[in-house]
Scaffold this motif. Structure first.
Motif, mmCIF file in Angstrom:
data_model
loop_
_atom_site.group_PDB
_atom_site.id
_atom_site.type_symbol
_atom_site.label_atom_id
_atom_site.label_comp_id
_atom_site.label_asym_id
_atom_site.label_seq_id
_atom_site.Cartn_x
_atom_site.Cartn_y
_atom_site.Cartn_z
ATOM 1 N N GLU A 67 37.150 43.551 36.756
ATOM 2 C CA GLU A 67 36.303 43.337 35.580
ATOM 3 C C GLU A 67 36.768 42.087 34.815
ATOM 4 N N TYR A 68 38.071 41.928 34.661
ATOM 5 C CA TYR A 68 38.582 40.716 34.006
ATOM 6 C C TYR A 68 38.249 39.472 34.822
ATOM 7 N N CYS A 69 38.352 39.565 36.133
ATOM 8 C CA CYS A 69 37.989 38.427 36.991
ATOM 9 C C CYS A 69 36.512 38.085 36.821
ATOM 10 N N ARG A 70 35.676 39.097 36.793
ATOM 11 C CA ARG A 70 34.240 38.876 36.620
ATOM 12 C C ARG A 70 33.942 38.214 35.274
ATOM 13 N N ARG A 71 34.561 38.716 34.221
ATOM 14 C CA ARG A 71 34.332 38.139 32.891
ATOM 15 C C ARG A 71 34.798 36.689 32.827
ATOM 16 N N GLY A 72 35.939 36.413 33.438
ATOM 17 C CA GLY A 72 36.437 35.045 33.460
ATOM 18 C C GLY A 72 35.524 34.123 34.234
ATOM 19 N N GLN A 73 35.020 34.607 35.373
ATOM 20 C CA GLN A 73 34.122 33.788 36.188
ATOM 21 C C GLN A 73 32.802 33.527 35.476
ATOM 22 N N GLU A 74 32.302 34.525 34.754
ATOM 23 C CA GLU A 74 31.066 34.320 33.983
ATOM 24 C C GLU A 74 31.271 33.272 32.891
ATOM 25 N N ALA A 75 32.416 33.335 32.228
ATOM 26 C CA ALA A 75 32.708 32.352 31.183
ATOM 27 C C ALA A 75 32.816 30.953 31.792
ATOM 28 N N LEU A 76 33.435 30.846 32.952
ATOM 29 C CA LEU A 76 33.545 29.545 33.612
ATOM 30 C C LEU A 76 32.174 29.001 34.007
ATOM 31 N N LYS A 77 31.285 29.882 34.439
ATOM 32 C CA LYS A 77 29.937 29.439 34.813
ATOM 33 C C LYS A 77 29.207 28.826 33.625
ATOM 34 N N LYS A 78 29.448 29.393 32.443
ATOM 35 C CA LYS A 78 28.807 28.848 31.247
ATOM 36 C C LYS A 78 29.254 27.420 30.978
ATOM 37 N N MET A 79 30.419 27.073 31.504
ATOM 38 C CA MET A 79 30.975 25.756 31.231
ATOM 39 C C MET A 79 30.777 24.786 32.394
#
Length: 134
Positions: A67-79
């Protein structure tokens, strides 16, 4: 055009500051919890029963870590749009972004490797247990 580019850069900086809170939370969890738990799975016990217990504990950890990996990857996609900007003003933000990306990728890779290693070790022990019983 320069004015528009500058406005876009400022918008990205503001967006980065919003997303950075997520990065900090994910990064903190990886450093304070995730890496320690992964290190615990390096030495697996040598009985099937203990190995199955370790696998169960790892699965519980894996749910949270994924879940933390997913959240981090989503945040990176925004950038992702940052890749188009090379000005000096956004350079320090790009460095921070790359640091978060590297940390997240390394942790997620280690998580995948440990998941695979534990699964394969359990399968091997189960096989040897069947051979021994047969």
């Amino acid at each position: 055009m320069l004015s528009n580019k500058r406005i876009q850069e400022l918008e990205l900086v503001m967006e980065f500051e919003k997303v950075e809170e997520c990065f900090k939370e994910v990064s903190s969890w990886i450093e304070n919890v995730g890496r320690k738990r992964l290190k615990e799975t390096i030495n697996l016990d040598d009985s099937l029963e203990m190995l199955l217990q370790a696998q169960k504990q790892f699965r519980e950890f894996d749910l949270v870590a994924s879940e933390y990996c997913r959240r981090g990857q989503e945040a990176l996609k925004k950038m992702d749009r940052w890749e188009d900007f090379a000005s000096v003003d956004v350079h320090s933000y790009r460095i921070k972004l790359q640091t978060y990306r590297d940390q997240l990728e390394e942790f997620c890779t280690q998580l995948d490797e440990n998941r695979h290693r534990i699964c394969e070790t359990v399968r091997l022990y189960e096989f040897f247990d069947k051979v021994r019983q047969g």
